[in-house]
Design a protein around this motif. Sequence first.
Motif, PDB file in Angstrom:
ATOM      1  N   MET A   1       0.839  -1.197   0.000  1.00 29.19           N
ATOM      2  CA  MET A   1       0.000   0.000   0.000  1.00 29.19           C
ATOM      3  C   MET A   1       0.880   1.256   0.000  1.00 29.19           C
ATOM      4  SD  MET A   1      -2.820   1.024   2.833  1.00 29.19           S
ATOM      5  CE  MET A   1      -2.969   2.725   3.265  1.00 29.19           C
ATOM      6  N   LYS A   2       0.521   2.195  -0.851  1.00 27.09           N
ATOM      7  CA  LYS A   2       1.248   3.459  -0.918  1.00 27.09           C
ATOM      8  C   LYS A   2       0.893   4.349   0.280  1.00 27.09           C
ATOM      9  CE  LYS A   2       2.376   4.787  -5.454  1.00 27.09           C
ATOM     10  NZ  LYS A   2       2.222   5.821  -6.428  1.00 27.09           N
ATOM     11  N   TRP A   3       1.767   5.280   0.562  1.00 23.51           N
ATOM     12  CA  TRP A   3       1.489   6.296   1.574  1.00 23.51           C
ATOM     13  C   TRP A   3       0.541   7.329   0.989  1.00 23.51           C
ATOM     14  CZ3 TRP A   3       3.358   6.938   6.617  1.00 23.51           C
ATOM     15  CH2 TRP A   3       4.211   5.930   7.057  1.00 23.51           C
ATOM     16  N   GLN A   4      -0.247   7.943   1.856  1.00 27.32           N
ATOM     17  CA  GLN A   4      -1.192   8.974   1.434  1.00 27.32           C
ATOM     18  C   GLN A   4      -0.834  10.286   2.123  1.00 27.32           C
ATOM     19  OE1 GLN A   4      -5.262   8.132   2.473  1.00 27.32           O
ATOM     20  NE2 GLN A   4      -6.062   9.680   1.102  1.00 27.32           N
ATOM     21  N   ILE A   5      -0.881  11.366   1.366  1.00 29.31           N
ATOM     22  CA  ILE A   5      -0.612  12.701   1.906  1.00 29.31           C
ATOM     23  C   ILE A   5      -1.908  13.495   1.878  1.00 29.31           C
ATOM     24  CG2 ILE A   5       0.648  14.861   1.580  1.00 29.31           C
ATOM     25  CD1 ILE A   5       2.891  13.187   0.289  1.00 29.31           C
ATOM     26  N   LEU A   6      -2.308  13.986   3.040  1.00 28.69           N
ATOM     27  CA  LEU A   6      -3.500  14.829   3.167  1.00 28.69           C
ATOM     28  C   LEU A   6      -3.077  16.194   3.694  1.00 28.69           C
ATOM     29  CD1 LEU A   6      -5.869  12.277   4.962  1.00 28.69           C
ATOM     30  CD2 LEU A   6      -5.710  12.739   2.508  1.00 28.69           C
ATOM     31  N   PHE A   7      -3.924  17.184   3.475  1.00 30.45           N
ATOM     32  CA  PHE A   7      -3.673  18.514   4.024  1.00 30.45           C
ATOM     33  C   PHE A   7      -4.597  18.736   5.209  1.00 30.45           C
ATOM     34  CE2 PHE A   7      -2.062  18.804  -0.254  1.00 30.45           C
ATOM     35  CZ  PHE A   7      -0.887  19.514  -0.091  1.00 30.45           C
ATOM     36  N   TYR A   8      -4.101  19.457   6.207  1.00 29.49           N
ATOM     37  CA  TYR A   8      -4.879  19.752   7.409  1.00 29.49           C
ATOM     38  C   TYR A   8      -6.202  20.411   7.046  1.00 29.49           C
ATOM     39  CZ  TYR A   8      -6.098  21.870  11.893  1.00 29.49           C
ATOM     40  OH  TYR A   8      -6.756  22.272  13.027  1.00 29.49           O
TER      41      TYR A   8
ATOM     42  N   ILE B   1       7.624  10.360  -1.149  1.00 31.80           N
ATOM     43  CA  ILE B   1       7.020   9.948   0.120  1.00 31.80           C
ATOM     44  C   ILE B   1       5.891   8.948  -0.136  1.00 31.80           C
ATOM     45  CG2 ILE B   1       5.568  10.740   2.043  1.00 31.80           C
ATOM     46  CD1 ILE B   1       7.325  13.304   2.075  1.00 31.80           C
ATOM     47  N   GLU B   2       5.048   9.231  -1.122  1.00 31.00           N
ATOM     48  CA  GLU B   2       3.940   8.315  -1.434  1.00 31.00           C
ATOM     49  C   GLU B   2       4.458   6.932  -1.817  1.00 31.00           C
ATOM     50  OE1 GLU B   2       0.501  11.455  -2.912  1.00 31.00           O
ATOM     51  OE2 GLU B   2       1.895  10.649  -4.395  1.00 31.00           O
TER      52      GLU B   2
ATOM     53  N   GLY C   1       7.523   6.179   1.621  1.00 34.33           N
ATOM     54  CA  GLY C   1       7.311   6.570   3.010  1.00 34.33           C
ATOM     55  C   GLY C   1       8.063   7.845   3.340  1.00 34.33           C
ATOM     56  N   PRO C   2       7.725   8.466   4.461  1.00 35.91           N
ATOM     57  CA  PRO C   2       8.280   9.780   4.787  1.00 35.91           C
ATOM     58  C   PRO C   2       9.674   9.759   5.406  1.00 35.91           C
ATOM     59  CG  PRO C   2       6.622   9.164   6.371  1.00 35.91           C
ATOM     60  CD  PRO C   2       6.629   8.087   5.324  1.00 35.91           C
ATOM     61  N   ASN C   3      10.225   8.597   5.685  1.00 34.28           N
ATOM     62  CA  ASN C   3      11.545   8.539   6.319  1.00 34.28           C
ATOM     63  C   ASN C   3      12.663   8.599   5.286  1.00 34.28           C
ATOM     64  OD1 ASN C   3      10.415   8.323   8.874  1.00 34.28           O
ATOM     65  ND2 ASN C   3      10.225   6.117   8.693  1.00 34.28           N
TER      66      ASN C   3
ATOM     67  N   VAL D   1       9.149  18.486   5.435  1.00 30.20           N
ATOM     68  CA  VAL D   1       9.587  18.234   4.070  1.00 30.20           C
ATOM     69  C   VAL D   1      10.382  19.475   3.690  1.00 30.20           C
ATOM     70  CG1 VAL D   1       8.883  17.895   1.679  1.00 30.20           C
ATOM     71  CG2 VAL D   1       7.555  16.847   3.515  1.00 30.20           C
ATOM     72  N   ARG D   2      11.584  19.246   3.168  1.00 28.03           N
ATOM     73  CA  ARG D   2      12.517  20.334   2.878  1.00 28.03           C
ATOM     74  C   ARG D   2      12.683  20.493   1.370  1.00 28.03           C
ATOM     75  NH1 ARG D   2      16.515  20.353   7.270  1.00 28.03           N
ATOM     76  NH2 ARG D   2      18.132  20.578   5.707  1.00 28.03           N
ATOM     77  N   ALA D   3      12.170  21.585   0.829  1.00 29.50           N
ATOM     78  CA  ALA D   3      12.247  21.827  -0.617  1.00 29.50           C
ATOM     79  C   ALA D   3      13.006  23.121  -0.881  1.00 29.50           C
ATOM     80  CB  ALA D   3      10.849  21.907  -1.212  1.00 29.50           C
ATOM     81  N   LYS D   4      14.094  23.006  -1.616  1.00 26.03           N
ATOM     82  CA  LYS D   4      14.931  24.169  -1.903  1.00 26.03           C
ATOM     83  C   LYS D   4      14.899  24.451  -3.396  1.00 26.03           C
ATOM     84  CE  LYS D   4      19.447  25.826  -0.479  1.00 26.03           C
ATOM     85  NZ  LYS D   4      20.714  25.472   0.140  1.00 26.03           N
ATOM     86  N   GLY D   5      14.741  25.719  -3.740  1.00 23.24           N
ATOM     87  CA  GLY D   5      14.754  26.141  -5.130  1.00 23.24           C
ATOM     88  C   GLY D   5      15.500  27.454  -5.252  1.00 23.24           C
TER      89      GLY D   5
END
Length: 109
Positions: free
Chosen positions: A1-8, A34-35, A38-40, A56-60
Amino acid sequence: MKWQILFYNDKVEQETLEFPDKILAKLLHIFEMIEDNGPNLGKPYTDSLGEGLFEVRAKGQEGIGRSLFCYTDGKVIVILHSFIKKTQKTPKRELKIALTRKKDIENEK
């Protein structure tokens, strides 16, 4: 099963999707990782902030974006708060917002 990402909530989703283009592209790529895995993922993609809070660290080119999250039941994570980081350290105000929302989720169980 894949991971699921939801927003608050819808506001958090909107704030996240309004990131500058290059930061958003990096963030969405990390969300896909992550999906699938996993998030680790570890640095430079994710990191623990303590108290059950992670980032989650995103650099641009435009700067650094952060999405703070927690785990819920099963393979589900909830994005609690997203912001563009302007200082080296994560501001206490941003952490407080995420921790308050995390407690709201825990109290709903």
